[in-house]
Design an enzyme around this catalytic site. Sequence first.
Site, PDB file in Angstrom:
ATOM      1  N   ARG A  61      -5.583  19.676  23.669  1.00 27.41           N
ATOM      2  CA  ARG A  61      -4.266  19.244  24.136  1.00 27.41           C
ATOM      3  C   ARG A  61      -4.206  17.731  23.949  1.00 27.41           C
ATOM      4  NH1 ARG A  61      -2.934  20.242  29.727  1.00 27.41           N
ATOM      5  NH2 ARG A  61      -0.771  19.999  29.039  1.00 27.41           N
TER       6      ARG A  61
ATOM      7  N   THR B 235      -8.520   3.302   7.557  1.00 26.81           N
ATOM      8  CA  THR B 235      -8.054   1.980   7.969  1.00 26.81           C
ATOM      9  C   THR B 235      -6.581   1.996   8.377  1.00 26.81           C
ATOM     10  OG1 THR B 235      -7.598   1.446   5.647  1.00 26.81           O
ATOM     11  CG2 THR B 235      -9.714   0.709   6.548  1.00 26.81           C
TER      12      THR B 235
ATOM     13  N   ASP C 289       0.812  -1.207   0.000  1.00 30.99           N
ATOM     14  CA  ASP C 289       0.000   0.000   0.000  1.00 30.99           C
ATOM     15  C   ASP C 289       0.850   1.264   0.000  1.00 30.99           C
ATOM     16  OD1 ASP C 289      -2.282  -1.505  -0.051  1.00 30.99           O
ATOM     17  OD2 ASP C 289      -2.909  -1.075   2.005  1.00 30.99           O
TER      18      ASP C 289
ATOM     19  N   GLN D  72       5.061  12.348   3.628  1.00 34.39           N
ATOM     20  CA  GLN D  72       5.793  13.597   3.398  1.00 34.39           C
ATOM     21  C   GLN D  72       5.687  14.451   4.661  1.00 34.39           C
ATOM     22  OE1 GLN D  72       4.181  14.588  -0.931  1.00 34.39           O
ATOM     23  NE2 GLN D  72       2.700  13.587   0.404  1.00 34.39           N
TER      24      GLN D  72
ATOM     25  N   LEU E  16      -7.421   4.503  12.447  1.00 36.37           N
ATOM     26  CA  LEU E  16      -8.038   3.332  13.081  1.00 36.37           C
ATOM     27  C   LEU E  16      -7.305   2.971  14.375  1.00 36.37           C
ATOM     28  CD1 LEU E  16     -10.187   1.080  12.837  1.00 36.37           C
ATOM     29  CD2 LEU E  16      -8.499  -0.251  11.549  1.00 36.37           C
ATOM     30  N   SER E  17      -5.970   3.033  14.344  1.00 29.80           N
ATOM     31  CA  SER E  17      -5.175   2.730  15.529  1.00 29.80           C
ATOM     32  C   SER E  17      -5.455   3.712  16.666  1.00 29.80           C
ATOM     33  CB  SER E  17      -3.680   2.767  15.192  1.00 29.80           C
ATOM     34  OG  SER E  17      -3.353   1.810  14.209  1.00 29.80           O
TER      35      SER E  17
END
Length: 298
Positions: free
Chosen positions: A182, A195, A80, A253, A199-200
């Site tokens: 904050r 995803t 990906d 980037q 998601l994490s």
Amino acid sequence: MKSKFRQVALIGKYQTTAAGASGASSRQALEQIAHFVMDQGCDVVIENDTASNMGLNRYTTMGVAAIGASCDLCLVVGGDGTMLGIGRQLAQYGVPLIGINQGRLGFITDIPFGEFRTTLQPMLAGEYDEDLRSLMQGRVIRDGHCVFSALAMNDVVVNRGATAGMVELRVEVDGHFVANQRADGLIIASPTGSTAYSLSAGGPLLHPSIPGWVLVPIAPHTLSNRPIVLANAAEVAIEVVAGRDASANFDMQSLASLMHGDRIVVTQSKHHVRFLHPKGWSYFDTLREKLHWNEGVA
């Protein structure tokens, strides 16, 4: 079957020469795919850096801009991350992309290498489903001037410094003040990026057809700061109020060492990435496979 595509470009992940899950090295994989595509009646072009780093000098080579201007299709062989990078570059040209993954199934490189022959043959003949993915245009504004600009397919992330504490960020949507937050950082994710890091950090999954973004705080100081889904027609501005060594990341980037008062402004890009999937492809099949849903269910 006669191919719908006359000139097909191949771009590979050349940073590694190790064999993938298929047992084939990146160069071997590209050679096999190139020969197959030529057998379908297509002219094959290899992207310049891919060709030079893998020693694939028997083919016509082009830079990314030339591929965008002259090729009808691009096959991306890798994961990906490889697809994200080339997708951003080719979006302005409208060239459709097909992802072939040598390792584990990817969210946007969804054709396993071992199945590329049976899958690509009908696709090259015109049997495919098209999937348009929106891009975000991100800018860093300092003292009224744009000091950094980049496209992102997954997300725009403002992060605290590696050794510093929390950052304080002022968030506006379409010029309306939302809150001062904050946290360790803040993510603006597209449906494609929902995803990934989002998601994490506890954000929701967004179906690719939804014209929206999700705004997700990273480890917020106030637990009532929750993810929120926004229309992607909105302009989101994040101002760095306090904190040291904050950075802005647009996919892969980055601009490090943001200053207090810097504004990260995110708007919808006019460009889309065009993915082609096998006929009958389903986003839910990908989620089920990648996120291991239904495991242990009889």
